[in-house]
Design a protein around this motif. Structure first.
Motif, PDB file in Angstrom:
ATOM      1  N   ASN A  84       0.828  -1.039  -0.029  1.00 32.81           N
ATOM      2  CA  ASN A  84      -0.057   0.087  -0.027  1.00 32.81           C
ATOM      3  C   ASN A  84       0.699   1.158   0.206  1.00 32.81           C
ATOM      4  N   PHE A  87       2.428   1.858  -3.788  1.00 33.08           N
ATOM      5  CA  PHE A  87       1.316   1.835  -4.633  1.00 33.08           C
ATOM      6  C   PHE A  87       1.555   2.762  -5.722  1.00 33.08           C
ATOM      7  N   ASN A 141      -7.888  -4.461   0.953  1.00 36.52           N
ATOM      8  CA  ASN A 141      -6.919  -3.981   0.458  1.00 36.52           C
ATOM      9  C   ASN A 141      -6.636  -4.490  -1.188  1.00 36.52           C
ATOM     10  N   TYR A 145      -7.250  -2.528  -4.759  1.00 39.75           N
ATOM     11  CA  TYR A 145      -6.377  -2.700  -6.252  1.00 39.75           C
ATOM     12  C   TYR A 145      -7.284  -3.054  -7.172  1.00 39.75           C
TER      13      TYR A 145
END
Length: 269
Positions: A84, A87, A141, A145
């Motif tokens: 994260n 990213f 999470n 994405y």
């Protein structure tokens, strides 16, 4: 002399050329060079020797883009796993459009331990419903994405943080029971026991002052020239190219510290 050689290598800041030489040699030796997603989907020539390329993006680095460009040059594929905190939407979409894999480098147990100020394995394992709460974090999470970038995220890779060592529990503890694959809508976690047992040579990079740059001593060049049937090659792009500031810090370090030699064997976490 060794210390001077390392100083010069950091001064040149061109380890990425070594990566290109590895890919070039593997192509010359007729390896099928693929991503973990290609592997799980059986999208490869099963008559050839295998080289799976896995990149864990632990930190922002121009090395990530450089590795990707080299792979495009030689028309090979790999898996890039982003935290994260690393990213990179534009690059991740480019990776997927090319046919390689961009997915999640996950750390929900570490995040949970940090958020709840847990200090031991006993504390973690007695925390009410901790495992499902961590799985929910991981699922959220993955959904981020998928929803933001339209990524399939069929394979994922566990990341290791200080908090995992603190509670003696790696993040892939959550995926050891493959029944969780359905809940997460994945096909493979990168430390999957069944797959790892098929790997004949597991290679991981480290900074060049440690074992010459490879954690388990054997280099990709040696493994490829030995015609290993199934090579898993894990890299961290931040070990292959440095910003000016990080390059400066490495140069200073090489002036005051000696290279490190460690004897380690790969153990699945």
């Amino acid at each position: 002399m060794i210390q001077l050689d390392l100083f010069l290598k950091y001064f040149q800041n061109n380890r990425i050329q070594e990566y290109e030489n590895i890919i070039k040699l593997a192509k010359e030796k007729n390896y099928e060079i693929i991503s973990l997603r290609d592997y799980i989907q059986k999208n490869y020539d099963k008559s050839k020797k295998l080289l799976i390329l896995r990149h864990d993006i632990d930190h922002f680095s121009n090395g990530t883009r450089m590795m990707f460009e080299i792979e495009k040059k030689y028309e090979v594929h790999s898996s890039f796993y982003f935290r994260n905190s690393t990213f990179e939407p534009k690059l991740m979409k480019e990776i997927e459009s090319y046919g390689s894999e961009a997915s999640l480098h996950f750390e929900p147990i570490a995040d949970f331990v940090k958020a709840n100020e847990i200090r031991s394995k006993e504390e973690l394992f007695t925390f009410a419903n901790w495992e499902q709460k961590c799985l929910n974090i991981l699922k959220a999470n993955l959904d981020r994405y998928r929803n933001l970038l339209d990524l399939p995220c069929l394979t994922i890779a566990s990341h290791g943080e200080y908090e995992n060592a603190l509670v003696q529990t790696p993040n892939n503890y959550l995926t050891e029971n493959i029944d969780t694959y359905t809940f997460l809508d994945i096909k493979l976690e990168a430390y999957n026991k069944e797959m790892i047992e098929k790997v004949t040579c597991y290679i991981s990079d480290v900074p060049i002052e440690i074992n010459g740059g490879y954690k388990y001593s054997i280099t990709p060049f040696e493994a490829i020239n030995d015609n290993e049937e199934f090579i898993m090659f894990l890299t961290h792009p931040n070990h292959w190219h440095y910003s000016k500031w990080k390059q400066f810090k490495k140069l200073v370090k090489m002036l005051i510290k000696k290279p490190i030699t460690k004897k380690e064997s790969f153990k699945r976490v």
